[in-house]
Scaffold this motif. Structure first.
Motif, PDB file in Angstrom:
ATOM      1  N   VAL A 198       0.764  -1.237  -0.130  1.00 39.43           N
ATOM      2  CA  VAL A 198      -0.008  -0.070  -0.035  1.00 39.43           C
ATOM      3  C   VAL A 198       0.895   1.181   0.094  1.00 39.43           C
ATOM      4  CG1 VAL A 198      -1.715   1.491   1.229  1.00 39.43           C
ATOM      5  CG2 VAL A 198      -1.755  -1.214   1.241  1.00 39.43           C
ATOM      6  N   TYR A 199       0.678   2.260  -0.952  1.00 39.43           N
ATOM      7  CA  TYR A 199       1.450   3.376  -1.012  1.00 39.43           C
ATOM      8  C   TYR A 199       0.409   4.483  -0.821  1.00 39.43           C
ATOM      9  CZ  TYR A 199       4.624  -0.061  -3.396  1.00 39.43           C
ATOM     10  OH  TYR A 199       5.478  -1.077  -3.773  1.00 39.43           O
ATOM     11  N   PHE A 243      -1.424  -3.073  -9.732  1.00 37.69           N
ATOM     12  CA  PHE A 243      -2.200  -2.214  -9.444  1.00 37.69           C
ATOM     13  C   PHE A 243      -3.491  -2.151 -10.249  1.00 37.69           C
ATOM     14  CE2 PHE A 243       2.028  -0.184  -8.399  1.00 37.69           C
ATOM     15  CZ  PHE A 243       1.496   0.224  -7.180  1.00 37.69           C
ATOM     16  N   GLU A 280       0.341   8.562  -0.809  1.00 41.01           N
ATOM     17  CA  GLU A 280       1.136   9.797  -1.258  1.00 41.01           C
ATOM     18  C   GLU A 280       1.118  10.991  -0.154  1.00 41.01           C
ATOM     19  OE1 GLU A 280      -0.263  11.383  -4.915  1.00 41.01           O
ATOM     20  OE2 GLU A 280       0.154   9.371  -5.986  1.00 41.01           O
ATOM     21  N   PRO A 288      -6.555   0.307 -11.672  1.00 45.62           N
ATOM     22  CA  PRO A 288      -6.725   1.757 -11.723  1.00 45.62           C
ATOM     23  C   PRO A 288      -8.179   1.967 -10.981  1.00 45.62           C
ATOM     24  CG  PRO A 288      -6.238   1.182 -14.115  1.00 45.62           C
ATOM     25  CD  PRO A 288      -6.185  -0.158 -13.245  1.00 45.62           C
ATOM     26  N   VAL A 289      -8.325   3.056 -10.462  1.00 43.81           N
ATOM     27  CA  VAL A 289      -9.158   3.367  -9.701  1.00 43.81           C
ATOM     28  C   VAL A 289     -10.520   3.229 -10.747  1.00 43.81           C
ATOM     29  CG1 VAL A 289     -10.549   5.112  -8.049  1.00 43.81           C
ATOM     30  CG2 VAL A 289      -8.221   4.693  -7.884  1.00 43.81           C
ATOM     31  N   LYS A 342      -3.770  10.549  -1.788  1.00 39.90           N
ATOM     32  CA  LYS A 342      -4.102   9.357  -2.683  1.00 39.90           C
ATOM     33  C   LYS A 342      -3.383   8.191  -1.993  1.00 39.90           C
ATOM     34  CE  LYS A 342      -4.576  12.072  -6.890  1.00 39.90           C
ATOM     35  NZ  LYS A 342      -4.199  12.142  -8.262  1.00 39.90           N
ATOM     36  N   ILE A 343      -4.115   7.010  -2.266  1.00 41.27           N
ATOM     37  CA  ILE A 343      -3.519   5.810  -1.765  1.00 41.27           C
ATOM     38  C   ILE A 343      -3.668   4.968  -2.824  1.00 41.27           C
ATOM     39  CG2 ILE A 343      -4.115   3.777  -0.426  1.00 41.27           C
ATOM     40  CD1 ILE A 343      -5.281   6.020   1.548  1.00 41.27           C
ATOM     41  N   HIS A 344      -2.441   4.092  -3.190  1.00 39.95           N
ATOM     42  CA  HIS A 344      -2.245   3.201  -4.347  1.00 39.95           C
ATOM     43  C   HIS A 344      -2.201   1.732  -3.685  1.00 39.95           C
ATOM     44  CE1 HIS A 344      -1.846   6.572  -7.098  1.00 39.95           C
ATOM     45  NE2 HIS A 344      -1.004   7.079  -6.233  1.00 39.95           N
ATOM     46  N   ILE A 345      -2.691   0.823  -4.159  1.00 38.63           N
ATOM     47  CA  ILE A 345      -2.773  -0.485  -3.692  1.00 38.63           C
ATOM     48  C   ILE A 345      -2.371  -1.431  -4.569  1.00 38.63           C
ATOM     49  CG2 ILE A 345      -4.092  -2.224  -2.512  1.00 38.63           C
ATOM     50  CD1 ILE A 345      -6.013  -0.330  -1.634  1.00 38.63           C
ATOM     51  N   SER A 346      -1.190  -2.277  -4.319  1.00 34.57           N
ATOM     52  CA  SER A 346      -0.673  -3.153  -5.197  1.00 34.57           C
ATOM     53  C   SER A 346      -0.954  -4.401  -4.794  1.00 34.57           C
ATOM     54  CB  SER A 346       1.025  -3.047  -5.194  1.00 34.57           C
ATOM     55  OG  SER A 346       1.408  -3.981  -6.122  1.00 34.57           O
ATOM     56  N   TYR A 347      -2.044  -5.086  -5.649  1.00 34.36           N
ATOM     57  CA  TYR A 347      -2.476  -6.242  -5.280  1.00 34.36           C
ATOM     58  C   TYR A 347      -1.492  -7.435  -5.597  1.00 34.36           C
ATOM     59  CZ  TYR A 347      -6.874  -3.885  -4.577  1.00 34.36           C
ATOM     60  OH  TYR A 347      -7.661  -3.066  -4.321  1.00 34.36           O
TER      61      TYR A 347
END
Length: 99
Positions: A62-63, A87, A65, A89-90, A77-82
């Motif tokens: 989980v990244y 990733f 920003e 996209p939202v 913003k939060i980016h989740i790497s499954y």
């Protein structure tokens, strides 16, 4: 002269075959990863809350920003790497949720 052209064409075709084999292997690997991820999601489809087991099984990273306050409101913003698929996209997730 024709022999040179034939030899060059053979080299080019062999290089193209190797390249296409790599593409096929990568796509097969991605399909396998997607299938494994789908199986994991199905096993966890009845969850009512996210527990550590499901989190470890589905999420790789989980990244988060830095917060943006330029509009007067704090946005982050939060980016989740499954795991296995990376990733998503939202906008793709929002479309899937609406269906």
């Amino acid at each position: 002269m024709m022999s040179k052209n034939y030899t060059q064409e053979q080299k080019d075709l062999k290089a193209e075959v190797r390249s296409l084999q790599q593409v096929i292997e990568e796509q097969e690997r991605q399909a396998d990863n997607l299938e494994q991820f789908i199986q994991r999601v199905k096993r966890n489809s009845d969850l009512t809350e996210l527990n550590p087991y499901a989190l470890r099984e589905l999420v790789k990273a989980v990244y988060v920003e830095a917060p943006d306050k330029s509009t007067g409101k704090r946005k982050q913003k939060i980016h989740i790497s499954y795991d296995l698929i990376g990733f998503i996209p939202v906008d793709v997730l929002l479309k899937a949720e609406q269906v």
